[in-house]
Design an enzyme around this catalytic site. Structure first.
Site, PDB file in Angstrom:
ATOM      1  N   SER A 122     -14.728  -3.443  42.566  1.00  0.00           N
ATOM      2  CA  SER A 122     -14.206  -2.382  44.086  1.00  0.00           C
ATOM      3  C   SER A 122     -14.997  -3.412  44.829  1.00  0.00           C
ATOM      4  CB  SER A 122     -14.249  -1.593  44.281  1.00  0.00           C
ATOM      5  OG  SER A 122     -13.934  -0.462  42.912  1.00  0.00           O
ATOM      6  N   HIS A 143      -7.895  -5.824  41.644  1.00  0.00           N
ATOM      7  CA  HIS A 143      -7.912  -4.659  41.829  1.00  0.00           C
ATOM      8  C   HIS A 143      -7.368  -3.759  41.989  1.00  0.00           C
ATOM      9  CE1 HIS A 143     -10.399  -1.759  45.248  1.00  0.00           C
ATOM     10  NE2 HIS A 143     -10.862  -1.574  43.982  1.00  0.00           N
ATOM     11  N   GLU A 155      -5.038  -5.277  45.202  1.00  0.00           N
ATOM     12  CA  GLU A 155      -5.511  -6.299  46.109  1.00  0.00           C
ATOM     13  C   GLU A 155      -5.975  -7.577  45.046  1.00  0.00           C
ATOM     14  OE1 GLU A 155      -9.305  -4.777  47.668  1.00  0.00           O
ATOM     15  OE2 GLU A 155      -8.488  -5.249  49.384  1.00  0.00           O
ATOM     16  N   ASN A 193     -12.223  -1.311  50.456  1.00  0.00           N
ATOM     17  CA  ASN A 193     -13.036  -0.317  50.237  1.00  0.00           C
ATOM     18  C   ASN A 193     -14.049  -0.661  51.510  1.00  0.00           C
ATOM     19  OD1 ASN A 193     -13.086   1.038  47.869  1.00  0.00           O
ATOM     20  ND2 ASN A 193     -13.086   0.022  47.185  1.00  0.00           N
TER      21      ASN A 193
HETATM   22  N1  NAD Z   1     -13.001   5.197  40.265  1.00  0.00           N
HETATM   23  C1  NAD Z   1     -11.716   4.328  40.892  1.00  0.00           C
HETATM   24  O1  NAD Z   1     -10.770   5.051  41.745  1.00  0.00           O
HETATM   25  C2  NAD Z   1     -11.681   2.600  41.696  1.00  0.00           C
HETATM   26  C3  NAD Z   1     -10.191   2.414  42.262  1.00  0.00           C
HETATM   27  C4  NAD Z   1     -10.467   1.111  42.503  1.00  0.00           C
HETATM   28  C5  NAD Z   1     -11.184  -0.034  41.117  1.00  0.00           C
HETATM   29  N2  NAD Z   1     -12.162   1.033  40.613  1.00  0.00           N
HETATM   30  C6  NAD Z   1     -13.399   0.220  39.977  1.00  0.00           C
HETATM   31  O2  NAD Z   1     -12.805  -0.654  38.161  1.00  0.00           O
HETATM   32  C7  NAD Z   1     -13.894  -0.575  37.461  1.00  0.00           C
HETATM   33  C8  NAD Z   1     -14.432   1.228  36.852  1.00  0.00           C
HETATM   34  O3  NAD Z   1     -14.116   1.820  37.043  1.00  0.00           O
HETATM   35  P1  NAD Z   1     -14.160   3.337  36.729  1.00  0.00           P
HETATM   36  O4  NAD Z   1     -13.683   4.302  37.564  1.00  0.00           O
HETATM   37  O5  NAD Z   1     -12.476   3.190  35.631  1.00  0.00           O
HETATM   38  O6  NAD Z   1     -15.386   4.096  36.019  1.00  0.00           O
HETATM   39  P2  NAD Z   1     -15.554   4.735  34.996  1.00  0.00           P
HETATM   40  O7  NAD Z   1     -16.874   5.314  34.532  1.00  0.00           O
HETATM   41  O8  NAD Z   1     -14.532   6.368  34.843  1.00  0.00           O
HETATM   42  O9  NAD Z   1     -15.635   3.776  33.562  1.00  0.00           O
HETATM   43  C9  NAD Z   1     -16.405   3.173  33.173  1.00  0.00           C
HETATM   44  C10 NAD Z   1     -15.944   2.700  31.722  1.00  0.00           C
HETATM   45  O10 NAD Z   1     -16.834   1.344  31.080  1.00  0.00           O
HETATM   46  C11 NAD Z   1     -17.401   1.622  29.863  1.00  0.00           C
HETATM   47  N3  NAD Z   1     -17.918   0.626  29.647  1.00  0.00           N
HETATM   48  C12 NAD Z   1     -20.042   0.970  30.026  1.00  0.00           C
HETATM   49  N4  NAD Z   1     -20.351  -0.269  29.294  1.00  0.00           N
HETATM   50  C13 NAD Z   1     -19.899  -1.146  28.836  1.00  0.00           C
HETATM   51  C14 NAD Z   1     -19.211  -2.237  27.924  1.00  0.00           C
HETATM   52  N5  NAD Z   1     -20.547  -2.715  28.255  1.00  0.00           N
HETATM   53  N6  NAD Z   1     -17.999  -2.608  27.264  1.00  0.00           N
HETATM   54  C15 NAD Z   1     -17.033  -2.097  27.859  1.00  0.00           C
HETATM   55  N7  NAD Z   1     -16.637  -0.776  28.319  1.00  0.00           N
HETATM   56  C16 NAD Z   1     -17.810  -0.515  28.552  1.00  0.00           C
HETATM   57  C17 NAD Z   1     -18.004   3.227  30.456  1.00  0.00           C
HETATM   58  O11 NAD Z   1     -18.241   3.535  28.699  1.00  0.00           O
HETATM   59  C18 NAD Z   1     -16.915   3.663  31.039  1.00  0.00           C
HETATM   60  O12 NAD Z   1     -15.547   4.503  29.768  1.00  0.00           O
HETATM   61  C19 NAD Z   1     -15.593  -0.538  38.286  1.00  0.00           C
HETATM   62  O13 NAD Z   1     -15.857  -1.181  38.770  1.00  0.00           O
HETATM   63  C20 NAD Z   1     -14.880   0.233  39.424  1.00  0.00           C
HETATM   64  O14 NAD Z   1     -15.853  -0.100  40.990  1.00  0.00           O
HETATM   65  C21 NAD Z   1     -12.642   2.090  40.798  1.00  0.00           C
END
Ligand code: NAD
Length: 286
Positions: A122, A143, A155, A193
Site C-alpha cells: 500500500s 495495488h 493502482e 494512501n
Molecule cells: N487491508 C487493506 O484494506 C489493504 C488494501 C490494499 C493493500 N493492502 C496491503 O496488502 C497487504 C496485505 O494486507 P492485509 O490487509 O491482507 O493483511 P492481513 O494481515 O489481513 O493478511 C496478511 C496475511 O499474510 C500472512 N503472512 C504473514 N507472513 C507470511 C509469509 N511469510 N508467507 C505467506 N503469508 C504470510 C498472514 O498470516 C496473514 O494471513 C499489505 O501490504 C497491505 O498494506 C491492504
C-alpha cells in the site's frame, strides 16, 4: 511472457487482501496457489471466499454452479515451494519492509525466471522491494483495493527498473480481471494512501481530542462530503494495524510531521482492536 501464457497465479498471504485477490483470479478462470504460514489462516480464507461467492450468487453476479468450480481452482498451501509453477505471483503479506523483503527474496528463488513478481504493498517503495530480487525488471506494484472482488481500481506502480513488458502485461492482466488499472509512479503511499491515510489519521485525531465521536466524524464525511463510508468505518475495514503501518511509511518517506500517526490508532492496535477483522476497532462487530 505473453498475457495468454499467464494461467497460474500465486498469492502470498491469505489475509484480507490475499483472499480477495485469489477470489478474483479464480473467478476469472485462473488457477490460484494461495500460500500462508498456517493452515488455520488458509481455512479462514477459503471460508471467506465461499461466503463472498454466495453473496455474488445472491446479487446475480455469478451463477450458482460457478461457486464449486471457482473454489476448485484455488489450491491452498503452507508449502512455499508450491509456488514454483506460477506464471505470475502477487505478494500480500503485512505491510512491513523486513517481512516483505524476506518473502520476496524467497519467492524470487522459487519462481521461474520469466515469471512476473508483483507486490500488493500500500505504501512501500516498489523500487526498494524490486532491488531485493534478482528480477527488478520483472517486478511491479499491483495495488488492489479492499474489498478486492468489489472494487474496480488497481493502482499499478512502476518501480525504477520495471520493464515496459512487465508494465504492459500487468495492465492487461488487470483488464482481464475486469479491473480499471491506473498507472502511477513510485513514491511513498503512491496516490491512494498518500491522500487517504492523512484523512483517516485526522479523523482519529478528532476522536482523540474529543472534537466528535467516531459516529459523528463519519456522519459529517458521509452526509457533508458524499463519501459512501466514513473515514473511521473505512479504517476499520482496512485494518487499523495496516493504517498505522502505512502512516509510518509515509513519515519515514517524507519526514514531514504531518504524517505522524495518531496515538489513538497506535493504542487501539496495541489493544488488539484492529477493526472488522478482530471484531473491534472504532466500532464493535459481532
Ligand atoms: N487491508 C487493506 O484494506 C489493504 C488494501 C490494499 C493493500 N493492502 C496491503 O496488502 C497487504 C496485505 O494486507 P492485509 O490487509 O491482507 O493483511 P492481513 O494481515 O489481513 O493478511 C496478511 C496475511 O499474510 C500472512 N503472512 C504473514 N507472513 C507470511 C509469509 N511469510 N508467507 C505467506 N503469508 C504470510 C498472514 O498470516 C496473514 O494471513 C499489505 O501490504 C497491505 O498494506 C491492504
Amino acid at each position: 511472457m505473453t498475457i495468454e501464457a499467464i494461467r497460474t497465479v500465486a498469492v502470498l498471504g491469505a489475509g484480507t487482501m490475499g483472499n480477495g485477490i485469489a477470489h478474483v483470479f479464480a473467478r476469472c478462470g485462473y488457477t490460484v496457489i494461495l500460500r500462508d504460514v498456517e493452515e488455520s489462516f488458509l481455512v479462514r480464507a477459503r471460508d471467506t471466499i465461499a461466503k463472498n461467492l454466495d453473496r455474488e450468487i445472491k446479487k446475480g453476479k455469478i451463477e450458482e454452479g460457478a461457486k464449486s468450480k471457482i473454489l476448485a481452482r484455488i489450491h491452498t498451501t503452507t508449502d512455499f515451494s508450491q509456488i514454483a509453477r506460477a506464471d505470475f505471483a502477487i505478494e500480500a503479506v503485512p505491510e512491513r519492509l523486513d517481512l516483505k523483503l524476506s518473502v520476496l527474496r524467497e519467492a524470487d528463488q522459487l519462481l521461474r525466471p520469466e515469471a512476473i513478481l508483483a507486490s500488493n504493498t500500500s505504501s512501500i517503495s516498489v523500487t526498494t522491494l524490486a532491488a531485493a530480487t534478482g528480477r527488478p525488471d520483472r517486478f511491479i506494484g499491483m495495488h488492489f483495493m479492499n474489498p478486492v472482488p468489489v472494487m474496480t481500481l488497481v493502482e499499478v506502480i512502476r518501480g525504477l527498473q520495471t520493464s515496459e513488458d512487465t508494465f504492459t502485461r500487468t495492465m492487461q492482466l488487470c483488464e482481464k480481471l475486469g479491473k480499471k488499472p491506473v498507472a502511477v509512479n513510485d513514491a511513498p503511499g503512491f496516490v491512494s494512501n498518500r491522500v487517504l491515510m492523512p484523512l483517516i489519521n485526522e479523523a482519529a485525531f478528532c476522536v482523540l481530542e474529543g472534537v466528535a465521536t467516531a459516529e459523528a466524524v463519519d456522519a459529517v464525511m458521509k452526509g457533508g462530503m458524499n463519501h459512501p463510508m466514513g473515514p473511521l468505518e473505512l479504517a476499520d475495514l482496512i485494518g487499523l494495524d495496516v493504517c498505522v503501518d502505512i502512516m509510518d511509511v509515509l513519515l519515514a518517506g517524507f519526514s514531514y510531521p504531518k504524517y505522524r500517526v495518531c496515538p489513538l490508532l497506535r493504542k487501539y492496535v496495541a489493544a488488539g482492536w484492529l477493526g472488522r477483522k478482530s471484531g473491534r476497532g472504532f466500532y464493535k462487530y459481532s
